[in-house]
Design a protein around this motif. Structure first.
Motif, PDB file in Angstrom:
ATOM      1  N   MET A 162     -19.636  14.426  75.432  1.00  0.00           N
ATOM      2  CA  MET A 162     -20.331  13.411  76.207  1.00  0.00           C
ATOM      3  C   MET A 162     -21.675  13.040  75.589  1.00  0.00           C
ATOM      4  N   SER A 163     -22.305  14.014  74.923  1.00  0.00           N
ATOM      5  CA  SER A 163     -23.545  13.756  74.203  1.00  0.00           C
ATOM      6  C   SER A 163     -23.797  14.969  73.309  1.00  0.00           C
ATOM      7  N   SER A 164     -24.915  14.965  72.633  1.00  0.00           N
ATOM      8  CA  SER A 164     -25.312  16.092  71.783  1.00  0.00           C
ATOM      9  C   SER A 164     -26.586  16.734  72.316  1.00  0.00           C
ATOM     10  N   LEU A 165     -26.715  16.784  73.622  1.00  0.00           N
ATOM     11  CA  LEU A 165     -27.938  17.277  74.241  1.00  0.00           C
ATOM     12  C   LEU A 165     -28.088  18.783  74.094  1.00  0.00           C
ATOM     13  N   LEU A 166     -26.987  19.528  74.189  1.00  0.00           N
ATOM     14  CA  LEU A 166     -27.025  20.988  74.147  1.00  0.00           C
ATOM     15  C   LEU A 166     -26.383  21.472  72.854  1.00  0.00           C
ATOM     16  N   PRO A 167     -27.118  22.147  71.979  1.00  0.00           N
ATOM     17  CA  PRO A 167     -26.512  22.648  70.736  1.00  0.00           C
ATOM     18  C   PRO A 167     -25.413  23.673  71.028  1.00  0.00           C
ATOM     19  N   GLY A 168     -24.278  23.489  70.388  1.00  0.00           N
ATOM     20  CA  GLY A 168     -23.150  24.389  70.576  1.00  0.00           C
ATOM     21  C   GLY A 168     -22.305  24.081  71.783  1.00  0.00           C
ATOM     22  N   HIS A 169     -22.748  23.178  72.658  1.00  0.00           N
ATOM     23  CA  HIS A 169     -21.996  22.838  73.869  1.00  0.00           C
ATOM     24  C   HIS A 169     -21.668  21.358  73.962  1.00  0.00           C
ATOM     25  N   GLY A 170     -22.397  20.521  73.269  1.00  0.00           N
ATOM     26  CA  GLY A 170     -22.208  19.083  73.412  1.00  0.00           C
ATOM     27  C   GLY A 170     -23.174  18.538  74.438  1.00  0.00           C
ATOM     28  N   GLY A 171     -22.619  17.920  75.471  1.00  0.00           N
ATOM     29  CA  GLY A 171     -23.439  17.377  76.545  1.00  0.00           C
ATOM     30  C   GLY A 171     -23.444  18.283  77.755  1.00  0.00           C
ATOM     31  N   LEU A 172     -24.310  17.964  78.709  1.00  0.00           N
ATOM     32  CA  LEU A 172     -24.369  18.764  79.936  1.00  0.00           C
ATOM     33  C   LEU A 172     -23.083  18.633  80.747  1.00  0.00           C
ATOM     34  N   MET A 173     -22.452  17.474  80.697  1.00  0.00           N
ATOM     35  CA  MET A 173     -21.185  17.306  81.414  1.00  0.00           C
ATOM     36  C   MET A 173     -20.074  18.164  80.817  1.00  0.00           C
ATOM     37  N   ASP A 174     -20.197  18.541  79.551  1.00  0.00           N
ATOM     38  CA  ASP A 174     -19.215  19.440  78.958  1.00  0.00           C
ATOM     39  C   ASP A 174     -19.315  20.853  79.523  1.00  0.00           C
ATOM     40  N   VAL A 190     -28.712  13.874  84.818  1.00  0.00           N
ATOM     41  CA  VAL A 190     -28.324  13.873  83.408  1.00  0.00           C
ATOM     42  C   VAL A 190     -26.825  13.628  83.271  1.00  0.00           C
ATOM     43  N   GLY A 191     -26.041  14.229  84.180  1.00  0.00           N
ATOM     44  CA  GLY A 191     -24.587  14.003  84.123  1.00  0.00           C
ATOM     45  C   GLY A 191     -24.219  12.545  84.371  1.00  0.00           C
ATOM     46  N   ILE A 192     -24.911  11.882  85.308  1.00  0.00           N
ATOM     47  CA  ILE A 192     -24.658  10.456  85.563  1.00  0.00           C
ATOM     48  C   ILE A 192     -25.010   9.631  84.325  1.00  0.00           C
ATOM     49  N   TRP A 193     -26.133   9.952  83.702  1.00  0.00           N
ATOM     50  CA  TRP A 193     -26.530   9.213  82.494  1.00  0.00           C
ATOM     51  C   TRP A 193     -25.507   9.393  81.378  1.00  0.00           C
ATOM     52  N   GLU A 194     -25.019  10.599  81.165  1.00  0.00           N
ATOM     53  CA  GLU A 194     -24.024  10.827  80.113  1.00  0.00           C
ATOM     54  C   GLU A 194     -22.719  10.096  80.410  1.00  0.00           C
ATOM     55  N   MET A 195     -22.283  10.114  81.643  1.00  0.00           N
ATOM     56  CA  MET A 195     -21.042   9.415  81.986  1.00  0.00           C
ATOM     57  C   MET A 195     -21.194   7.903  81.827  1.00  0.00           C
ATOM     58  N   ALA A 196     -22.306   7.344  82.308  1.00  0.00           N
ATOM     59  CA  ALA A 196     -22.513   5.893  82.163  1.00  0.00           C
ATOM     60  C   ALA A 196     -22.602   5.501  80.699  1.00  0.00           C
ATOM     61  N   ARG A 197     -23.211   6.345  79.875  1.00  0.00           N
ATOM     62  CA  ARG A 197     -23.305   6.065  78.445  1.00  0.00           C
ATOM     63  C   ARG A 197     -21.945   6.162  77.765  1.00  0.00           C
ATOM     64  N   ALA A 198     -21.102   7.086  78.218  1.00  0.00           N
ATOM     65  CA  ALA A 198     -19.793   7.268  77.582  1.00  0.00           C
ATOM     66  C   ALA A 198     -18.829   6.144  77.941  1.00  0.00           C
ATOM     67  N   VAL A 199     -18.820   5.695  79.197  1.00  0.00           N
ATOM     68  CA  VAL A 199     -17.852   4.680  79.605  1.00  0.00           C
ATOM     69  C   VAL A 199     -18.174   3.310  79.015  1.00  0.00           C
ATOM     70  N   ARG A 200     -19.353   3.141  78.457  1.00  0.00           N
ATOM     71  CA  ARG A 200     -19.659   1.859  77.823  1.00  0.00           C
ATOM     72  C   ARG A 200     -18.832   1.632  76.569  1.00  0.00           C
ATOM     73  N   ARG A 201     -18.265   2.678  76.010  1.00  0.00           N
ATOM     74  CA  ARG A 201     -17.396   2.504  74.860  1.00  0.00           C
ATOM     75  C   ARG A 201     -16.121   1.748  75.222  1.00  0.00           C
ATOM     76  N   SER A 202     -15.748   1.788  76.485  1.00  0.00           N
ATOM     77  CA  SER A 202     -14.562   1.053  76.925  1.00  0.00           C
ATOM     78  C   SER A 202     -14.878  -0.373  77.341  1.00  0.00           C
ATOM     79  N   GLY A 203     -16.133  -0.791  77.280  1.00  0.00           N
ATOM     80  CA  GLY A 203     -16.511  -2.144  77.676  1.00  0.00           C
ATOM     81  C   GLY A 203     -17.099  -2.247  79.056  1.00  0.00           C
ATOM     82  N   ALA A 204     -17.070  -1.163  79.847  1.00  0.00           N
ATOM     83  CA  ALA A 204     -17.628  -1.176  81.197  1.00  0.00           C
ATOM     84  C   ALA A 204     -19.130  -0.907  81.139  1.00  0.00           C
TER      85      ALA A 204
END
Length: 425
Positions: free
Chosen positions: A389-401, A196-210
């Motif tokens: 990183m995402s909105s997967l966990l209510p009150g925490h954001g993403g799992l990477m957070d 899940v952490g890899i998926w969140e990071m790959a999804r987040a870095v796409r905002r930079s064009g990667a």
């Protein structure tokens, strides 16, 4: 007197006029009685009305109702010479201007653009007060039978505290239950969290064009965790190497455009998530006391976060890194270090029979690593322009957070515990 002619005026024809003018509604002594001899008026000189045109039915020919049609001109409604009729225009008749209905008894507030909070109090001050006993629209009146609508309580950090506490307890149970009752289940939980952490990071870095390839990263991350669990530190490094090479080979199929950018992002994700997470697998796989090593590490991170939040919310005045994380303060950092040092000293002394000062040193090191990990992820999010990183966990954001502090703490704990508490066997 003839009936009214629709093709002429409302007055009768000239030869049907009366010999005397119409009587005035009031007596006028200065006007003498009218007579044709005195005025010398010639009745024949009165303008005559135009002759009445014949009325033609819609199905008759313009040549006559019974005459045959002219060659090339069939019977049709379009045969009427419409050019002789004056065109009808909407603007020939004056349009009446309607006066808008306004209630001048209520003053109209001045217009203020949306978002101009400075102009709203002045506009609202001119409005009349609502009559007593009436509520403003959009609000529900509370009573004994119908209490006021409750709003979710948020802390100073801007999080929903009840949801954050509930999710935190659920994550703790998800980690600790398999850790002490079914150890292979902890490996599955750890591999899932890394995925899940890899998926969140790959999804987040796409905002930079990667666009790092996700499939080899997920496969390499699970492989890295498994190698660290079964074979130790050397296999962990091998898993990282295989993951990076696999992403490079996979990326070749998309062409040379952006190759360096995508591989750089993929390498960052491979090192940050599965490689650092592999140290948690090696902590749990330690023979004899592996679950206890994971417990003291997670407890040190939780104590650091809790102490930092309590001290920062109540005494935080000096920002620690305002450009990276404006809400972190030096007072909160001191609270993190003190809470982790005291708690770790007690836990390590009770669980491993190690002197308390060594446990305090362990707690300080874990707290510093956890704060650095939090700042590192905050810098990545600040660079990418995301809040979570995402909105997967209510009150925490993403799992990477939630994993950002642990990922930096587990290598530190692994090294210190290898010195303070040697592995048995």
């Amino acid at each position: 007197m003839s009936p009214l002619d629709p093709y002429s005026g409302t007055e009768p024809r000239g030869w049907e006029r009366s010999d005397r003018p119409p009587a005035l509604p009031w007596p006028d002594r200065e006007v003498e009685p009218w007579s044709p001899r005195q005025s010398g008026t010639d009745l024949s000189a009165v303008p005559q009305a135009p002759p009445r045109p014949p009325v033609r039915r819609h199905d008759e020919s313009p040549d006559g109702p019974y005459d045959p049609p002219v060659a090339g001109r069939p019977f049709a409604d379009d045969d009427a010479p419409t050019s002789q009729l004056p065109p009808v225009r909407d603007d020939d008749a004056p349009t009446a201007q309607l006066t808008p209905v306004r209630d001048d008894t209520v003053p109209t507030p001045p217009f203020s653009p949306a978002g101009d909070d400075d102009a709203r109090p002045e506009a609202d001050a001119d409005l009349p007060e609502p009559p007593p006993g009436r509520r403003s629209p959009g609000r529900r009146r509370a009573s004994a039978e119908r209490p006021a609508t409750g709003q979710p309580s948020t802390g100073r950090a801007g999080r929903n505290l009840p949801a954050a506490i509930g999710v935190g307890l659920g994550l703790g149970a998800l980690v600790l239950v398999p850790l002490f009752f079914f150890l292979p289940g902890f490996l599955a939980v750890l591999a899932g969290a890394i995925g899940v952490g890899i998926w969140e990071m790959a999804r987040a870095v796409r905002r930079s064009g990667a666009h790092p390839p996700l499939v080899p990263l997920l496969a390499g991350g699970v492989l890295t965790i498994g190698l660290a669990w079964f074979a130790g530190p050397d296999a962990l490094s091998l898993g990282l190497l295989v993951t990076v090479l696999g992403t490079m080979i996979w990326r070749l199929g998309d062409g040379p455009a952006g190759f360096q950018r995508d591989i750089t992002a993929a390498t960052l994700i491979a090192v940050y998530v599965p490689f650092l997470g592999g140290f948690a697998a090696m902590l749990a796989a330690a023979p004899g006391d592996g679950p206890l090593r994971v417990l003291v590490t997670v407890a040190g991170v939780v104590l650091s976060d809790t102490g930092g939040y309590a001290a920062g919310a109540n005494f935080g005045k000096h920002p620690m890194a305002p450009r990276i994380s404006p809400k972190k303060s030096w007072e909160g950092f001191a609270g993190s270090v003190v809470a982790a040092a005291v708690g770790s000293a007690l836990l390590i002394w009770l669980l491993f029979d190690v002197a308390p000062w060594w446990g305090a040193l362990f707690g300080v090191a874990v707290s510093v690593a956890a704060v650095l990990g939090d700042l590192a992820e905050s810098m990545i999010k600040r660079d990418l322009g995301v809040k979570d990183m995402s909105s997967l966990l209510p009150g925490h954001g993403g799992l990477m957070d939630r994993l950002d502090s642990i990922l930096f703490a587990v290598p530190t704990a692994y090294l210190l515990l290898a010195v303070l508490v040697p592995v048995v066997g």
